[in-house]
Scaffold this motif. Structure first.
Motif, PDB file in Angstrom:
ATOM      1  N   LEU A 113      19.547  23.285  30.028  1.00 60.79           N
ATOM      2  CA  LEU A 113      19.193  21.876  30.054  1.00 60.79           C
ATOM      3  C   LEU A 113      19.118  21.224  28.686  1.00 60.79           C
ATOM      4  N   PHE A 114      18.657  21.924  27.662  1.00 58.08           N
ATOM      5  CA  PHE A 114      18.417  21.299  26.371  1.00 58.08           C
ATOM      6  C   PHE A 114      19.677  20.582  25.885  1.00 58.08           C
ATOM      7  N   GLY A 115      19.511  19.295  25.547  1.00 63.41           N
ATOM      8  CA  GLY A 115      20.631  18.514  25.039  1.00 63.41           C
ATOM      9  C   GLY A 115      21.665  18.152  26.082  1.00 63.41           C
ATOM     10  N   ILE A 116      21.334  18.278  27.361  1.00 58.18           N
ATOM     11  CA  ILE A 116      22.331  18.088  28.417  1.00 58.18           C
ATOM     12  C   ILE A 116      22.854  16.655  28.459  1.00 58.18           C
ATOM     13  N   TYR A 266      15.880  11.255  33.084  1.00 55.01           N
ATOM     14  CA  TYR A 266      15.156  12.333  32.410  1.00 55.01           C
ATOM     15  C   TYR A 266      16.124  13.302  31.741  1.00 55.01           C
ATOM     16  N   LEU A 267      17.137  13.746  32.472  1.00 52.14           N
ATOM     17  CA  LEU A 267      18.073  14.711  31.896  1.00 52.14           C
ATOM     18  C   LEU A 267      18.925  14.083  30.801  1.00 52.14           C
ATOM     19  N   LEU A 268      19.266  12.807  30.946  1.00 52.62           N
ATOM     20  CA  LEU A 268      19.973  12.124  29.862  1.00 52.62           C
ATOM     21  C   LEU A 268      19.175  12.207  28.571  1.00 52.62           C
ATOM     22  N   ASN A 269      17.868  12.059  28.685  1.00 54.58           N
ATOM     23  CA  ASN A 269      16.998  12.021  27.506  1.00 54.58           C
ATOM     24  C   ASN A 269      16.364  13.367  27.170  1.00 54.58           C
ATOM     25  N   TYR A 270      16.809  14.440  27.831  1.00 51.98           N
ATOM     26  CA  TYR A 270      16.178  15.732  27.589  1.00 51.98           C
ATOM     27  C   TYR A 270      16.380  16.170  26.141  1.00 51.98           C
ATOM     28  N   PHE A 271      15.344  16.796  25.592  1.00 48.53           N
ATOM     29  CA  PHE A 271      15.306  17.149  24.178  1.00 48.53           C
ATOM     30  C   PHE A 271      16.466  18.059  23.774  1.00 48.53           C
TER      31      PHE A 271
END
Length: 488
Positions: A113-116, A266-271
């Protein structure tokens, strides 16, 4: 080794944030507890007024447009939510039975997920660039009345060539690393899915047995051009968009479109991943990595032209401020705030500025890395081409390889062959000090638990009674809400 083409919402979270305090969160309205741990709003409250629009309070679009950090937080809570049987949690596709040769979703796998969201944006912009080159080549060939060949290149990465004859007919045989439609698909080991929206819809169905009658996917899969609330263009005239899965008989559609909106945002903005301690040794390792040719596929830095996120998070080694795990995150808002003349809160929309994505280490192309990386598909065929795996966070993601069949970074590098054979052989011949430095550098590219990493949003305080169970700091989006007292 069967290729695993499904993925798991819960599995993804547990694999990536196992160090976080709470993997699955209960609904406090259903399971109150003394520690006050869990999601504070009911599922129906999170759905609110449904999708709505920027003038519909409590709707998903209203929050994305006017209270975006609440939408991000709500998406995260949804991701962590422990669904109940009464909320219609169901089985996976066909409850694990059927013809897996034709329905890989019966299987399951894990994705990172990170940076997805950054990956989705980069892949989409590369796609646009490559298609523009293709279309310009056709136009030039027709205008010049001769055959024209052009190099397909975007963000410094070459994807082969495209040739058009005087009649505009295309020769696409020299395209490298992606399909003939030039759509870059950044998700899954084989590069088989292009958007977060499709990713989310399929994950809910395949892994939780919960379905959504998502209007964006329905329309775009039927040929329409749709812009999702997170700003992703799904153009059914140019791409084959995967429609939402057909619900199993009797289960209906349990996931409201508003929840898909929050999850996508949320996933667009995931760290993005972080950096552990950087030293002279890690710098020597970085240089060695580049000099032996690894960076020809694992490209370090890529520029996004139009960043759709509302914030960025930079996480680095800082033993002073990182009072729990020696990491500290600095949050930077990427929004423009403007009143639209209504009585509602101001619009907080992405600034859409360029953003340099550093240390991602991928080229978004598929490569043949030799038989040591090949996998047998369920139908008996062999998968030989795999997407270059981004190396950010690689120091936290063992075992290694897209299939997890290498126990160490050294082992997965030595496993490379095919297009990477030369770089692999140079690495194998390095003096021990240089190879050790290279591995130290890779191990400094790390993931982190957001709920337990101190940040500018919640720096923590080691003097807090009960530290480190309390007061260790976190990436606390609540402080960015329009009403921070109304927690999620």
């Amino acid at each position: 080794m069967n290729r695993l083409s499904g993925f798991s919402v819960l599995g993804m979270f547990l694999a990536l944030t196992a160090a976080a305090a709470w993997g699955q969160l209960v609904d406090q309205t259903l399971a109150p507890n003394t520690a006050k741990v869990g999601i504070l709003k009911s599922l129906q409250s999170e759905i609110g007024a449904g999708r709505g629009d920027a003038m519909t309070p409590a709707s998903s679009v209203f929050l994305i447009e006017r209270d975006p950090f609440r939408s991000v937080r709500r998406g995260r809570q949804l991701f962590q939510r422990k669904f109940t049987t009464l909320q219609s949690r169901g089985s996976g596709p066909d409850d694990g039975t059927g013809d897996i040769n034709g329905n890989n979703a019966i299987g399951a796998g894990v994705a990172h997920l990170f940076g997805i969201g950054l990956k989705e944006m980069l892949a989409d912009e590369i796609t646009f660039d490559l298609r523009s080159i293709r279309d310009a080549t056709v136009a030039k060939a027709i205008a010049k009345r001769r055959t024209v060949t052009a190099t397909l290149q975007s963000k410094g990465i070459k994807f082969g060539t495209v040739t058009a004859n005087s009649a505009g007919a295309l020769d696409l045989s020299q395209i490298q690393g992606l399909d003939a439609d030039l759509r870059v698909k950044p998700f899954f080991a084989e590069g088989s899915m292009g958007s977060l929206r499709e990713f989310i819809s399929t994950a809910f169905h395949n892994e939780l047995g919960m379905n959504t009658n998502d209007p964006d996917l329905i329309a775009s899969s039927a040929g329409a051009r749709i812009v999702t609330p997170a700003g992703m263009v799904l153009d059914g005239t140019k791409d084959k968009i995967q429609p939402p899965p057909t619900p199993n008989p009797g289960t209906g559609n349990e996931i409201d479109t508003a929840l898909v909106d929050h999850m996508e945002f949320y996933l667009l903005n995931y760290f993005k991943p972080g950096h552990d301690k950087q030293t002279e040794t890690t710098e020597r390792g970085r240089i060695a990595f580049e000099r032996i040719g690894c960076a020809s596929c694992h490209v370090a830095n890529l520029m996004i032209n139009r960043d759709r996120r509302v914030a960025d998070l930079d996480t680095v080694y800082d033993p002073t401020r990182g009072n729990f795990n020696t990491l500290f995150s600095t949050a930077i808002a990427l929004v423009n705030v403007a009143s639209d003349g209504t009585s509602y809160p101001a619009l907080k929309q992405p600034a859409y500025n360029p953003f340099l994505v550093t240390d991602i280490y991928t080229d978004f192309k598929r490569h043949d890395l030799g038989p040591n990386f090949y996998e047998r598909n369920y139908d008996g065929t062999t998968q030989t081409m795999f997407l270059t795996r981004p190396l950010w966070g690689v120091g936290s993601t063992g075992p290694y390889g897209h299939d997890g069949r290498s126990i160490s970074l050294d082992a997965v590098i030595l496993r490379h062959g095919g297009e990477a054979q030369k770089s692999r052989d140079i690495y194998a011949a390095l003096p021990s000090g240089r190879s050790a430095a290279l591995l130290t550098f890779l191990n400094s590219l790390v993931l982190f638990p957001p709920d337990d990493t101190a940040s500018t949003l919640d720096p923590g305080n080691s003097a807090t009674p009960g530290f480190p169970q309390f007061g260790h700091g976190s990436i606390k989006l609540t402080v960015l809400f329009n009403d921070p007292t109304d927690v999620e």
